[in-house]
Design a protein around this motif. Structure first.
Motif, mmCIF file in Angstrom:
data_model
loop_
_atom_site.group_PDB
_atom_site.id
_atom_site.type_symbol
_atom_site.label_atom_id
_atom_site.label_comp_id
_atom_site.label_asym_id
_atom_site.label_seq_id
_atom_site.Cartn_x
_atom_site.Cartn_y
_atom_site.Cartn_z
ATOM 1 N N LEU A 178 0.894 -1.158 0.000
ATOM 2 C CA LEU A 178 0.000 0.000 0.000
ATOM 3 C C LEU A 178 0.931 1.205 0.000
ATOM 4 O O LEU A 178 1.644 1.441 0.975
ATOM 5 C CB LEU A 178 -0.903 -0.007 1.241
ATOM 6 N N VAL A 179 0.957 1.932 -1.116
ATOM 7 C CA VAL A 179 1.943 3.003 -1.301
ATOM 8 C C VAL A 179 1.253 4.366 -1.227
ATOM 9 O O VAL A 179 0.250 4.600 -1.909
ATOM 10 C CB VAL A 179 2.647 2.876 -2.677
ATOM 11 N N ILE A 180 1.809 5.235 -0.401
ATOM 12 C CA ILE A 180 1.282 6.590 -0.267
ATOM 13 C C ILE A 180 2.142 7.498 -1.152
ATOM 14 O O ILE A 180 3.377 7.460 -1.072
ATOM 15 C CB ILE A 180 1.352 7.079 1.206
ATOM 16 N N ALA A 181 1.488 8.286 -2.009
ATOM 17 C CA ALA A 181 2.255 9.126 -2.943
ATOM 18 C C ALA A 181 1.530 10.442 -3.217
ATOM 19 O O ALA A 181 0.305 10.539 -3.079
ATOM 20 C CB ALA A 181 2.463 8.365 -4.258
ATOM 21 N N GLN A 182 2.321 11.423 -3.621
ATOM 22 C CA GLN A 182 1.813 12.756 -3.921
ATOM 23 C C GLN A 182 1.284 12.781 -5.355
ATOM 24 O O GLN A 182 2.002 12.408 -6.277
ATOM 25 C CB GLN A 182 2.994 13.728 -3.770
ATOM 26 N N THR A 183 0.036 13.180 -5.522
ATOM 27 C CA THR A 183 -0.504 13.277 -6.891
ATOM 28 C C THR A 183 -0.735 14.726 -7.313
ATOM 29 O O THR A 183 -0.699 15.041 -8.490
ATOM 30 C CB THR A 183 -1.845 12.506 -7.020
ATOM 31 N N HIS A 184 -1.013 15.594 -6.339
ATOM 32 C CA HIS A 184 -1.236 17.014 -6.633
ATOM 33 C C HIS A 184 -0.415 17.806 -5.606
ATOM 34 O O HIS A 184 -0.971 18.218 -4.571
ATOM 35 C CB HIS A 184 -2.718 17.393 -6.492
ATOM 36 N N PRO A 185 0.886 18.017 -5.870
ATOM 37 C CA PRO A 185 1.756 18.627 -4.861
ATOM 38 C C PRO A 185 1.244 19.957 -4.324
ATOM 39 O O PRO A 185 1.429 20.274 -3.149
ATOM 40 C CB PRO A 185 3.088 18.820 -5.604
ATOM 41 N N GLU A 186 0.560 20.716 -5.164
ATOM 42 C CA GLU A 186 0.079 22.042 -4.730
ATOM 43 C C GLU A 186 -1.029 21.924 -3.675
ATOM 44 O O GLU A 186 -1.307 22.888 -2.957
ATOM 45 C CB GLU A 186 -0.399 22.865 -5.947
ATOM 46 N N ALA A 187 -1.615 20.747 -3.548
ATOM 47 C CA ALA A 187 -2.753 20.584 -2.625
ATOM 48 C C ALA A 187 -2.335 20.077 -1.245
ATOM 49 O O ALA A 187 -3.198 19.759 -0.413
ATOM 50 C CB ALA A 187 -3.785 19.653 -3.245
ATOM 51 N N GLY A 188 -1.040 19.987 -0.986
ATOM 52 C CA GLY A 188 -0.580 19.541 0.339
ATOM 53 C C GLY A 188 -1.103 18.157 0.674
ATOM 54 O O GLY A 188 -1.151 17.282 -0.193
ATOM 55 N N HIS A 189 -1.548 17.968 1.915
ATOM 56 C CA HIS A 189 -1.974 16.616 2.309
ATOM 57 C C HIS A 189 -3.231 16.158 1.565
ATOM 58 O O HIS A 189 -3.496 14.970 1.440
ATOM 59 C CB HIS A 189 -2.144 16.508 3.829
ATOM 60 N N ARG A 190 -3.981 17.133 1.011
ATOM 61 C CA ARG A 190 -5.185 16.736 0.248
ATOM 62 C C ARG A 190 -4.837 16.310 -1.177
ATOM 63 O O ARG A 190 -5.706 15.885 -1.931
ATOM 64 C CB ARG A 190 -6.194 17.883 0.217
ATOM 65 N N GLY A 191 -3.549 16.421 -1.538
ATOM 66 C CA GLY A 191 -3.106 15.987 -2.869
ATOM 67 C C GLY A 191 -2.378 14.654 -2.808
ATOM 68 O O GLY A 191 -1.623 14.307 -3.709
ATOM 69 N N ILE A 192 -2.591 13.922 -1.705
ATOM 70 C CA ILE A 192 -1.895 12.630 -1.533
ATOM 71 C C ILE A 192 -2.884 11.492 -1.777
ATOM 72 O O ILE A 192 -4.061 11.601 -1.411
ATOM 73 C CB ILE A 192 -1.281 12.564 -0.109
ATOM 74 N N ASN A 193 -2.414 10.429 -2.414
ATOM 75 C CA ASN A 193 -3.256 9.253 -2.642
ATOM 76 C C ASN A 193 -2.560 7.977 -2.187
ATOM 77 O O ASN A 193 -1.333 7.954 -2.015
ATOM 78 C CB ASN A 193 -3.642 9.151 -4.119
ATOM 79 N N ALA A 194 -3.358 6.945 -1.995
ATOM 80 C CA ALA A 194 -2.825 5.624 -1.618
ATOM 81 C C ALA A 194 -3.127 4.648 -2.744
ATOM 82 O O ALA A 194 -4.221 4.685 -3.325
ATOM 83 C CB ALA A 194 -3.489 5.161 -0.322
ATOM 84 N N PHE A 195 -2.158 3.794 -3.035
ATOM 85 C CA PHE A 195 -2.300 2.864 -4.159
ATOM 86 C C PHE A 195 -1.938 1.433 -3.747
ATOM 87 O O PHE A 195 -1.042 1.227 -2.921
ATOM 88 C CB PHE A 195 -1.356 3.272 -5.306
ATOM 89 N N ILE A 196 -2.613 0.505 -4.413
ATOM 90 C CA ILE A 196 -2.254 -0.908 -4.244
ATOM 91 C C ILE A 196 -1.268 -1.246 -5.355
ATOM 92 O O ILE A 196 -1.585 -1.095 -6.538
ATOM 93 C CB ILE A 196 -3.504 -1.808 -4.369
ATOM 94 N N VAL A 197 -0.088 -1.696 -4.950
ATOM 95 C CA VAL A 197 0.960 -2.007 -5.932
ATOM 96 C C VAL A 197 1.406 -3.450 -5.728
ATOM 97 O O VAL A 197 1.729 -3.852 -4.611
ATOM 98 C CB VAL A 197 2.174 -1.049 -5.750
ATOM 99 N N GLU A 198 1.404 -4.215 -6.799
ATOM 100 C CA GLU A 198 1.919 -5.585 -6.712
ATOM 101 C C GLU A 198 3.424 -5.539 -6.925
ATOM 102 O O GLU A 198 3.909 -4.815 -7.804
ATOM 103 C CB GLU A 198 1.239 -6.477 -7.760
ATOM 104 N N THR A 199 4.151 -6.305 -6.124
ATOM 105 C CA THR A 199 5.612 -6.129 -6.135
ATOM 106 C C THR A 199 6.290 -6.769 -7.338
ATOM 107 O O THR A 199 7.470 -6.504 -7.576
ATOM 108 C CB THR A 199 6.233 -6.689 -4.833
ATOM 109 N N ASP A 200 5.571 -7.592 -8.095
ATOM 110 C CA ASP A 200 6.253 -8.135 -9.282
ATOM 111 C C ASP A 200 5.998 -7.290 -10.542
ATOM 112 O O ASP A 200 6.376 -7.675 -11.637
ATOM 113 C CB ASP A 200 5.911 -9.620 -9.507
ATOM 114 N N TRP A 201 5.401 -6.119 -10.360
ATOM 115 C CA TRP A 201 5.231 -5.217 -11.504
ATOM 116 C C TRP A 201 6.578 -4.598 -11.882
ATOM 117 O O TRP A 201 7.447 -4.386 -11.012
ATOM 118 C CB TRP A 201 4.262 -4.084 -11.163
ATOM 119 N N ASP A 202 6.725 -4.283 -13.163
ATOM 120 C CA ASP A 202 7.961 -3.640 -13.636
ATOM 121 C C ASP A 202 8.207 -2.342 -12.884
ATOM 122 O O ASP A 202 7.270 -1.558 -12.671
ATOM 123 C CB ASP A 202 7.850 -3.320 -15.143
#
Ligand code: CAA
Length: 395
Positions: A167-191
């Motif tokens: 479960l990866v937390i990442a910035q999607t809209h840097p100008e929006a501060g904490h409201r520009g952050i999203n969480a993603f499901i990432v499989e570890t065998d992806w490129d």
């Protein structure tokens, strides 16, 4: 307020204690010394249902309450905190986060494998320059239309080497501060997902803590958790429950050290009597027992609040703060009671002392817990419902 465990909770506690004493204790010193990942032990924990205790049975979980999970964490942590942190991250961060905030499709696709322990999950929030200051995420996820492109580095990731899902937390809209952050499901065998070397740690040495690098990882749109911009809240809300797990771990470490110190002090003689009969040692035992009991009430209460569907954010911060400080203080005392024997690996307490330290650091340092608690006080949110109206505090 409960003061008694029910049949199911007692059964879980007994099963976890037996498993820890029989299956974990024999190899724990070697795994710690060599930093050996407890692969077989984790497989057995999965077999016994410890990897997805609170997940719903419809997704292959145990459907148990938080208190049962706390009791299992406590017993396993008395012996092997490397195993209990693997279990804690999978249960209270990954499974709980996904089940609570994921879509039906996400849950159906991923939860059964995580709850059964077939897959182990990791929670990827911390970064080289964003630990306590979690809003300062540098990892980016750029919206490319049908997918996000994920780039960045995560540090100190528990289950980093073995997990199949992040479960990866990442910035999607840097100008929006904490409201520009999203969480993603990432499989570890992806490129593009690369795992750094295992960290060589002071404690919980058998657990696999790694740096993770993401380079142009394509994350499907449907793998974002929650509405756009929900990622920071997702991380905070999930950590509120995660902290109950770490508080239980700290409680177990303190309890394990206390049990060993008590046993040793009854057998070891000095100046013509067992050292437990010397007031210098007896008073240490009294302080240990009292503070562990207080920590236990706080940890169980935070689990109980969560199980009642009541607000537990401040209670879990308080429980983690107090239990981790008790664990640190009393593992040091357990070493002191053991004297020279306490300083060598064979007697277990030096490992418990090293393991205790991390409980004051991960899933929010003691300083972060004090921030959470003091903000709740100053915002008038500190709510102590179990003591009833008279002592209820609304500052
Ligand atoms: N629960 C729910 N919401 C919360 C929250 C909480 N505990 N803490 C903050 N929020 C919300 C706030 O209400 C606010 O929302 P609004 O703007 O809508 O009001 C938003 O999040 C931002 O909060 P702040 O303005 O308070 O943000 P901040 O930057 O001042 O402070 C912090 C936030 C509490 C210090 C936070 O950064 C924090 O908890 N840091 C510690 C991170 C942490 O625990 N890391 C552990 C890593 S994971 C790990 O260790 C896993 C492992 O592998 C073992």
């Amino acid at each position: 307020m409960f003061f008694e465990l029910n049949e199911e909770q007692l059964a879980v506690q007994a099963a976890a204690r037996e498993f820890a004493q029989k299956e974990l204790k024999p190899g724990v010193i070697e795994r710690d010394a060599k930093g050996l990942y407890p692969k077989e032990e984790v497989r057995k924990m999965a077999e016994l249902g410890f990897m997805g205790m609170m997940a719903s049975p419809e997704y292959g979980g145990g459907g148990m309450d938080t208190l049962s999970y706390v009791l299992a964490m406590e017993e396993i942590s008395k012996v092997d905190s490397s195993c209990s942190v693997i279990m804690s991250v999978n249960n209270s961060l990954v499974c709980w986060g996904l089940e609570t905030y994921g879509t039906e499709e996400q849950k159906a696709k991923y939860l059964p494998r995580l709850a059964s322990g077939e897959w182990i999950g990791a929670f990827c929030l911390s970064e080289p320059e964003a630990g306590s200051d979690a809003t300062s995420q540098r990892t980016t996820a750029v919206d490319m239309g049908d997918h996000y492109l994920l780039n960045g580095t995560k540090n100190w990731i528990t289950n980093g080497g073995t997990s199949k899902l992040h479960l990866v937390i990442a910035q999607t809209h840097p100008e929006a501060g904490h409201r520009g952050i999203n969480a993603f499901i990432v499989e570890t065998d992806w490129d593009g997902v690369a795992i750094g070397a295992k960290e060589d740690k002071l404690g919980i040495r058998a657990s696999d803590t790694h740096t993770i690098m993401y380079t142009d990882v394509k994350v499907p749109k449907e793998n974002r958790i929650g509405d756009d911009g929900f990622g920071f809240k997702f991380a905070m809300k999930t950590l509120n429950g995660g902290r109950i797990g770490i508080a239980a771990q700290a409680l177990g470490i303190a309890g394990g050290a206390y049990e060993l110190a008590l046993e040793y002090s009854k057998q070891r003689e000095a100046f013509g009597k067992p050292i437990s009969k010397h007031q210098a040692i007896a008073f240490k035992l009294a302080d240990m027992a009292t503070e562990i009991e207080a920590a236990k009430l706080m940890v169980y209460r935070s689990a109980w609040l969560k199980d009642q569907g009541m607000d537990y954010d401040t209670a879990s911060a308080m429980a983690k703060l107090y239990a981790s400080e008790v664990a640190m203080r009393h593992t040091v005392e357990a070493v002191q009671i053991h004297g020279g024997y306490g300083y060598v690996k064979e007697y277990h307490v030096e490992r418990l002392m090293r393991d205790a330290k991390i409980t004051q650091i991960y899933e929010g340092t003691s300083e972060i817990q004090r921030i959470v608690i003091s903000r709740a006080i100053l915002q008038g949110q500190l709510y102590l419902p179990v003591f009833g109206g008279a002592l209820e505090q609304k500052v």
